[in-house]
Design a protein around this motif. Structure first.
Motif, mmCIF file in Angstrom:
data_model
loop_
_atom_site.group_PDB
_atom_site.id
_atom_site.type_symbol
_atom_site.label_atom_id
_atom_site.label_comp_id
_atom_site.label_asym_id
_atom_site.label_seq_id
_atom_site.Cartn_x
_atom_site.Cartn_y
_atom_site.Cartn_z
ATOM 1 N N ILE A 53 0.836 -1.199 0.000
ATOM 2 C CA ILE A 53 0.000 0.000 0.000
ATOM 3 C C ILE A 53 0.873 1.253 0.000
ATOM 4 O O ILE A 53 0.607 2.215 -0.731
ATOM 5 N N ARG A 54 1.949 1.219 0.808
ATOM 6 C CA ARG A 54 2.856 2.370 0.881
ATOM 7 C C ARG A 54 3.680 2.530 -0.393
ATOM 8 O O ARG A 54 3.734 3.608 -0.994
ATOM 9 N N ASP A 55 4.350 1.462 -0.802
ATOM 10 C CA ASP A 55 5.313 1.555 -1.899
ATOM 11 C C ASP A 55 4.657 1.850 -3.242
ATOM 12 O O ASP A 55 5.281 2.449 -4.125
ATOM 13 N N PHE A 56 3.396 1.411 -3.405
ATOM 14 C CA PHE A 56 2.768 1.535 -4.713
ATOM 15 C C PHE A 56 1.529 2.420 -4.688
ATOM 16 O O PHE A 56 0.718 2.391 -5.614
ATOM 17 N N ASP A 57 1.419 3.225 -3.643
ATOM 18 C CA ASP A 57 0.380 4.264 -3.564
ATOM 19 C C ASP A 57 -1.006 3.712 -3.858
ATOM 20 O O ASP A 57 -1.747 4.231 -4.697
ATOM 21 N N ILE A 58 -1.377 2.645 -3.146
ATOM 22 C CA ILE A 58 -2.703 2.053 -3.317
ATOM 23 C C ILE A 58 -3.696 2.873 -2.493
ATOM 24 O O ILE A 58 -3.565 2.957 -1.264
ATOM 25 N N PRO A 59 -4.678 3.502 -3.111
ATOM 26 C CA PRO A 59 -5.614 4.335 -2.358
ATOM 27 C C PRO A 59 -6.554 3.496 -1.492
ATOM 28 O O PRO A 59 -6.856 2.338 -1.814
#
Length: 399
Positions: A53-59
């Motif tokens: 979620i952090r590394d790939f900007d998952i909303p």
């Protein structure tokens, strides 16, 4: 062939690996064609850890559920709860999630096309030609051809790009997975918790892997996997639904597919083709987790492709696998050992589930899973777990 479109990279496959590679390359200013079949959804539990979620900007709106614990069920039906202390695991529905990733790639500047990859060839100058059949083609024989300076094969475990371009790509063993997406039950209507993942280590449900019940908010994934050819996956899922009361839930769809058991020894052809995601075999042993590793592998593929395009040195393609294994190889090795030792019989799986009661095991397992790295700061806990492993494996400890 002067009229053919030419791209820096053609990405075949629009799952998490392919879509991420296309996004990253487009953001770097590369011309990218993202080619994907329409309507294909991989059978998947849908779990993504906080690091993804952090590394790939998952909303947050893509998370259909937030899991705060897991329940392990032994062959004897004994249950062990493993709560997550102060955190959660996100759950996604692969249909909308994968489409969101593809749309992000298009927003970044990638060209999206829907079609079925057919084959690779080369033009007179040596550039790759990617042949595909558009979805809208009325003639089944109609194909379109584009030039590609580089190609990323992210077209799944049975990748046609890999089989045509990378020697040995067809030799990797697979777990065959099947799941059914059902409408989630109401509270109290079944043996079900919308904030808990259930994992079943029982021979009738899977003789050598595991079965699962993973909540997805309004829907739930119920599935199983096995390496044994001929094992009745659908019957196992039906049995799991009956025993948990989920057989009364409406079935919305079902999918099946092979899942690779370990990374390929080579991900590139030494010239202009690179593999990513399931095509490269980056699914974690024991857990079958693939989304995070697909996202990470797609990013590393983009970095290697960009370096190869910038320098003209095809040896840069090998950096994707080298960097991935440096970051995750030890975890894959340990999980592979776990699967080989603890999944081989109901006797060993009973002891494995028993070990999951241990607070040290629970803490280190969740810390490693959530952050995608081995926990090195608790040597005493590691030693305790090691000796408990030995005692359990030798039958010297109660399961």
């Amino acid at each position: 062939m002067p009229t053919l479109e030419t791209f820096d990279t053609v990405v075949v496959g629009g799952g998490p690996a392919g879509a991420t590679a296309a996004t990253d390359l487009a953001r770097r200013g590369r011309s990218v064609l993202l080619l994907d079949k329409a309507g294909r959804i991989k059978p998947c539990g849908g779990a993504i850890p906080p690091r993804a979620i952090r590394d790939f900007d998952i909303p947050d709106h893509m998370l259909v559920a937030k899991i705060t614990g897991a329940r392990m069920v032994a062959p004897s039906a004994r249950q062990v709860d493993m709560p997550i202390d102060g955190g959660f695991v996100g759950m996604v529905d692969r249909g909308p999630f994968d489409e969101w990733l593809r749309e992000r790639a298009a927003t970044a500047g990638a060209t999206r096309r829907v079609g079925t990859f057919e084959r690779l060839s080369r033009d007179d100058s040596g550039l790759s030609l990617v042949h595909y059949r558009p979805r809208a083609a009325k003639d089944a024989e109609m194909t379109v051809c584009v030039r590609a300076r580089t190609v990323i094969g992210a077209d799944g475990a049975l990748s046609q790009v890999a089989r045509q371009a990378v020697p040995g790509a067809d030799k990797v063993p697979h777990v065959f997975a099947y799941h059914e997406i059902v409408r989630s039950p109401t509270d109290g209507a079944a043996d079900y918790d919308p904030a808990r993942c259930d994992v079943y280590y029982q021979g009738p449900l899977s003789p050598d892997f595991y079965a699962w019940i993973f909540p997805h908010g309004d829907t739930t994934s119920i599935g199983t996997g096995s390496m044994k050819k001929g094992f009745a996956l659908r019957e196992a899922v039906a049995q799991l639904r009956r025993t948990t009361g989920l057989d009364a839930c409406e079935t919305l769809r079902h999918e099946g597919a092979p899942i690779p058991l370990h990374p390929l020894k080579r991900w590139d052809n030494g010239r202009d083709v690179l593999l990513a995601g399931d095509a490269a075999g980056v699914v974690a042993p024991a857990s079958g987790e693939g989304i995070y590793y697909a996202l990470a592998g797609g990013r590393l593929a983009a970095e290697a492709i960009d370096e190869a395009l910038a320098t003209g040195d095809a040896r840069a393609l090998a950096l994707a696998r080298k960097r991935f294994m440096k970051q995750h190889g030890r975890v894959f090795f340990i999980l592979g050992l776990l699967q080989r030792f603890w999944y081989r019989s109901d006797w060993t799986r009973e002891r494995f589930v028993g070990m999951c009661r241990d607070p040290d095991v629970q803490r280190l397992t969740w810390q490693a899973y959530m952050n995608k790295e081995l926990v090195r700061s608790r040597p005493a806990a590691h030693m305790r777990i090691f000796f408990k492993d030995i005692a359990s494996l030798c039958g010297l400890a109660h399961p």
